[in-house]
Design an enzyme around this catalytic site. Sequence first.
Site, PDB file in Angstrom:
ATOM      1  N   CYS A 111       0.716  -1.307  -0.056  1.00  0.00           N
ATOM      2  CA  CYS A 111      -0.045   0.131  -0.094  1.00  0.00           C
ATOM      3  C   CYS A 111       0.843   1.413  -0.098  1.00  0.00           C
ATOM      4  O   CYS A 111       1.627   1.496   0.865  1.00  0.00           O
ATOM      5  CB  CYS A 111      -0.820  -0.095   1.128  1.00  0.00           C
ATOM      6  SG  CYS A 111      -2.114   1.465   1.253  1.00  0.00           S
ATOM      7  N   ARG A 240      -7.411  -2.812 -10.409  1.00  0.00           N
ATOM      8  CA  ARG A 240      -8.364  -1.964 -11.088  1.00  0.00           C
ATOM      9  C   ARG A 240      -8.749  -2.313 -12.621  1.00  0.00           C
ATOM     10  O   ARG A 240      -9.970  -1.855 -12.750  1.00  0.00           O
ATOM     11  CB  ARG A 240      -7.496  -0.539 -11.208  1.00  0.00           C
ATOM     12  CG  ARG A 240      -6.962   0.012 -10.166  1.00  0.00           C
ATOM     13  CD  ARG A 240      -5.840   1.079 -10.559  1.00  0.00           C
ATOM     14  NE  ARG A 240      -4.624   0.511 -11.112  1.00  0.00           N
ATOM     15  CZ  ARG A 240      -4.014   1.449 -12.007  1.00  0.00           C
ATOM     16  NH1 ARG A 240      -4.275   2.659 -12.272  1.00  0.00           N
ATOM     17  NH2 ARG A 240      -2.916   0.656 -12.344  1.00  0.00           N
TER      18      ARG A 240
END
Length: 380
Positions: A111, A240
């Site tokens: 992250c 995504r």
Amino acid sequence: MQATTQAKPALRIGPYEVDPPVVLAPMAGITNVAFRRLCREYGAGLYVCEMITSRALVERHPKTLEMITFAPDEHPRSMQLYGVDPITMGKAVQMIVDEGLADHVDMNFGCPVPKVTRKGGGSALPYKRRLFAEIVRAAVRAAEPAGIPVTVKFRIGIDDDHITYLDAGRLAEENGAAAVALHGRTAAQRYSGAADWSAIARLKEHVRTIPVLGNGDIFSAEDALRMMAETGCDGVVVGRGCLGRPWLFRDLQAAFAGEPIPPGPKLGEVAAVLRRHAELLADHMGEEKGLRDLRKHMAQYLRGFPVGSELRHRFGLVSSLAELDDLLGELDPDVPFPADAEGPRGRQGSPGRVVLPDGWLDDPDDLTVPAGAEVDHSGG
């Protein structure tokens, strides 16, 4: 242009066969039980829940306990954990074992969000080699007696001057990880630019005894096949690319089975998928909250289709299933899937300086856990 499909041996993570070798990446606010089920309905694979913070799990934070909901038929149940403290991570995995909360644990060291890296977590943490190894070891030790595999996801490094992925892969392998996954960007890149797939190939050469998965810029089944061919990786992680396009998993299933990749759906089929997503969210959250949550997905579902700005605006404000049905009824079901809907999806943004704790880069072998480092809420 139709890509050449190929048959590929199944990916094995611990006791679980993942066929096709495709993993849904955890995405904050996206990969809840409703979205995972929608994706699973299009194909097999491994579907990971939103990021769960080890401290929040141990402390039984109500939102976190809600986020670890799995469908009755979801197997293996895959949970991603974030943490910076080996002790807390060990306790979290022990809780998962003792209470039967999941069948697979994925660890987040990728992250790039500032609120995570400024505490030394996510993509900042692999720079601290010994601390990284201790966290992986603590999770594996707690999980091993129950046969729960632990996998590790990370990025290339903090930035171009602080590359960590080869050390991270070696340390994860040495400390019992069942597989590693590399997002081919640095933390400084965030989601901008192009993923460096050559780094995935180098990691595959470096890590020999466990599977290596590749992540970054897989927006079609053709992209997945190309990544596998160019890097030799054992599987792919899709994030995504499936936003507003859960049928990507159908395409991936076909591609890895050596079958023709189906054409993109017409607007009528997209409308049906959107309606199914709404139903699942309403079942999970209640109708009002679920439909509000659906709003974030509208632009991706309708991307490229000739839907007027006024109708798009109304989709973005939908608040009930009845209202959604009325709006879907205004769409022309025979409109073909548009070429404009192909390509990158989701956030891209710009590269930027990675926010780190004071003195973080001074000593990569420092085992000190940063003060206040354990984030107390889940979801990224």
